[in-house]
Design a protein around this motif. Structure first.
Motif, mmCIF file in Angstrom:
data_model
loop_
_atom_site.group_PDB
_atom_site.id
_atom_site.type_symbol
_atom_site.label_atom_id
_atom_site.label_comp_id
_atom_site.label_asym_id
_atom_site.label_seq_id
_atom_site.Cartn_x
_atom_site.Cartn_y
_atom_site.Cartn_z
ATOM 1 N N ASP A 101 0.838 -1.214 0.000
ATOM 2 C CA ASP A 101 0.000 0.000 0.000
ATOM 3 C C ASP A 101 0.864 1.251 0.000
ATOM 4 O O ASP A 101 0.588 2.210 -0.732
ATOM 5 N N ARG B 35 1.160 4.023 -3.102
ATOM 6 C CA ARG B 35 0.742 5.416 -2.907
ATOM 7 C C ARG B 35 1.876 6.405 -3.136
ATOM 8 O O ARG B 35 1.673 7.467 -3.737
ATOM 9 N N LYS C 217 -2.870 -1.296 -8.547
ATOM 10 C CA LYS C 217 -2.731 -1.279 -7.095
ATOM 11 C C LYS C 217 -2.865 -2.697 -6.541
ATOM 12 O O LYS C 217 -3.630 -3.502 -7.041
ATOM 13 N N ARG C 218 -2.125 -2.955 -5.499
ATOM 14 C CA ARG C 218 -2.162 -4.270 -4.850
ATOM 15 C C ARG C 218 -2.067 -5.396 -5.877
ATOM 16 O O ARG C 218 -2.795 -6.399 -5.817
ATOM 17 N N CYS D 117 -11.056 -1.957 3.051
ATOM 18 C CA CYS D 117 -10.169 -0.813 3.253
ATOM 19 C C CYS D 117 -10.942 0.463 3.560
ATOM 20 O O CYS D 117 -10.405 1.376 4.197
#
Length: 569
Positions: A92, A96, A210-211, A273
């Motif tokens: 994460d 970011r 993402k992820r 999340c």
């Protein structure tokens, strides 16, 4: 920021700090005896599930914590991935602050690729049925632990050593000679390049989505996805407020919100999340609700994915379990740490986390590499040339999370035989060149090496001899041997004693070994003497020691006419 987001951020930071504390402080010698540093690695129920199947036995310490996470996942969904997992927290952060503005393209990978992790999970389950596990990336916590052990931990030690070198004048000016000249050990490990490549593979996926690792690769994520299918704590949408703006779907880091309808949520992908609740107030929230097949979906997996995973597992079985790979250690140098259970059981329990490598004070425990067999990669072995197994240390078994290494006491460890030292007479300075060298005898903590006189071309000379019954294979002799490259005394794994349970030696064997270890070299040599008349070797008191006869006290006996190479044992 919503309450759920605040709780998640606090949880991620807290568990990450806890992980770092357990790794760098609790999992170190001698703190490992007092702190349960291994409990973090017991949280993943997939580890308990696969090791139980592969080992055909139940390890209750492993199933206790993972059972709690199992129940939490069934009720609350994939909170392990979103709130606890330190690897997920690191991903994460990278997504970011590193990859957010440099992603190579805006188009996301096809969503059907999320099924790849279910394919991998099916293969791992099939391997477990055949008694093997493939721990390379099975558990995200063990994967993260392995990366930190082999890459980050040595890197930090190097920075400390360099920092001490440059700050030494400052420490001396402040009167802190202890800091100025403190010894900083730099741990070095085999397989660092492979661990670095694996680490890059885990995090580089952030360039595309993402992820990425969690969405497409992680088999633990697939397992949690199955458990989360009917979670009662989940995302719900108020249709009277929603205007179909689709912002929530674009914000979701795991693509759990349906691209076709904003009301649908894949519980198998949702990590709770809370990001979707912040983009627009009122329309989306998380709370307890009755499971609904109309608004929630399970894992995106069908029969062909399962069959593909099974087929892949079938192909992996001969790679990991075939006799050719099991017998690849044709040199006898694959020495497991003390307390290792028999090899077949060891292969079904060890998750290659690297905890035992981190805690070893002498850096003796190293990861296996491809030359040791593909199925053993990153599992622990002892390399005596790097470091010997410390006599009073039994920390490796204390930190093992799965029971692959038994938690021995100090008393038990003193009788666990992991190998036997063998002298190469053609490389030994004493045997080959008649030089005064008894380093191996001096450093042996178990008195398993003694000095004997032998007949050589230049007369009687003292050389080292190994007592196989007393040698435990600790490797201190090999570590300190002054011969470059390959030592003149080498530890092989023959005569190793590995048990899944029970004592290693009987009571009378233990007493006999203790008594023989207490004997000095002088007592052993005094048990033998030469007969001047016959020129033969006479035994007076055997191993108990005694005074010599056949010559006056203090007088050196004449050299007997012995065959060349004869050992006075």
């Amino acid at each position: 920021m919503s309450l759920l987001r605040k709780i998640r951020i606090i949880s991620q930071i807290s568990f990450f700090i806890l992980f770092i504390f357990l790794f760098f402080y609790a999992n170190s010698y001698p703190q490992a005896y007092n702190w349960p540093s291994e409990w973090f690695l017991r949280l993943n129920p997939l580890v308990g599930f696969l090791t139980t199947i592969a080992g055909r036995s139940i390890f209750f310490n492993l199933l206790l914590l993972s059972g709690i996470v199992f129940v939490i996942t069934v009720l609350f969904g994939r909170v392990f991935c979103g709130f606890i997992c330190p690897l997920g927290t690191t991903i994460d952060w990278c997504d970011r602050y590193i990859f957010n503005k440099i992603r190579v393209r805006k188009d996301l990978p096809p969503q059907y690729l999320q099924s790849v992790k279910y394919f991998i999970l099916a293969g791992l389950v099939l391997l477990a049925l055949f008694g093997a596990i493939f721990p390379l990336f099975m558990d995200p916590i063990s994967l993260f632990t392995r990366i930190i052990t082999l890459i980050v931990y040595p890197f930090i030690a190097v920075l400390q050593a360099d920092g001490q070198h440059y700050l030494r004048p400052v420490f001396r000016a402040l009167g802190s000679d202890g800091l100025a000249y403190a010894t900083i050990k730099i741990p070095l490990f085999y397989g660092g390049l492979g661990a670095l490549i694996l680490a890059v593979a885990v995090f580089i996926g952030g360039l595309w989505d993402k992820r990425f690792w969690c969405q497409y690769i992680c088999p633990s994520g697939a397992f949690f996805g199955f458990l989360s299918r009917f979670a009662v704590f989940r995302r719900t949408t108020d249709s009277s407020v929603c205007n179909s703006c689709r912002v929530c779907a674009r914000t979701c880091p795991t693509r759990a919100i349906s691209e076709k309808t904003e009301f649908g949520t894949s519980l198998a992908e949702c990590i709770v999340c809370g990001l979707c609740t912040e983009v627009k107030r009122g329309c989306t929230k998380f709370g307890f609700a009755r499971p609904s097949l109309a608004t929630t979906t399970g894992p995106d997996v069908n029969r062909r994915h399962i069959l593909a995973g099974v087929f892949g597992g079938v192909l992996m079985v001969p790679v990991l379990r075939a006799d050719a790979f099991n017998k690849r250690d044709n040199t006898g140098r694959l020495i497991r740490p003390p307390g290792a259970v028999p090899e077949d059981l060891f292969a079904s329990r060890c998750i290659a986390c690297g905890e035992c490598m981190k805690v070893c004070p002498t850096n003796a425990i190293q990861p296996c590499v491809l030359s040791d067999g593909f199925g053993r990669i990153y599992t622990p072995k002892i390399v005596p040339r790097i470091g010997g197994c410390e006599e009073k240390c039994h920390a490796c078994g204390q930190v093992c999370p799965t029971g692959a290494l038994r938690p021995l006491s100090y008393e038990e460890k003193r009788f666990v035989k992991i190998g036997t030292a063998v002298i190469d007479r053609h490389r030994c300075l004493a045997w080959e060149q008649n030089k005064e060298c008894l380093v191996c005898d001096e450093v042996c903590p178990y008195n398993a090496i003694s000095a004997k006189f032998v007949k050589t071309t230049t007369g009687m000379f003292k050389v080292p001899v190994v007592n196989e019954d007393l040698c435990l294979g600790c490797g201190y002799c090999e570590q300190h041997c002054p011969i470059f490259d390959k030592a003149a005394i080498v530890v092989y794994k023959f005569a190793e004693n590995r048990r899944a349970d029970g004592p290693y030696v009987s009571k009378w064997q233990k007493e006999s070994i203790i008594n023989r270890r207490r004997m000095s070299d002088d007592e052993i040599s005094e048990a033998y003497t030469f007969s001047e008349e016959s020129g033969t070797l006479d035994t007076l008191k055997g191993e108990s020691g005694g005074n010599t006869s056949g010559a006056e006290s203090g007088a050196a006996p004449e050299e007997p006419d012995l065959p060349e190479g004869f050992i006075m044992d």
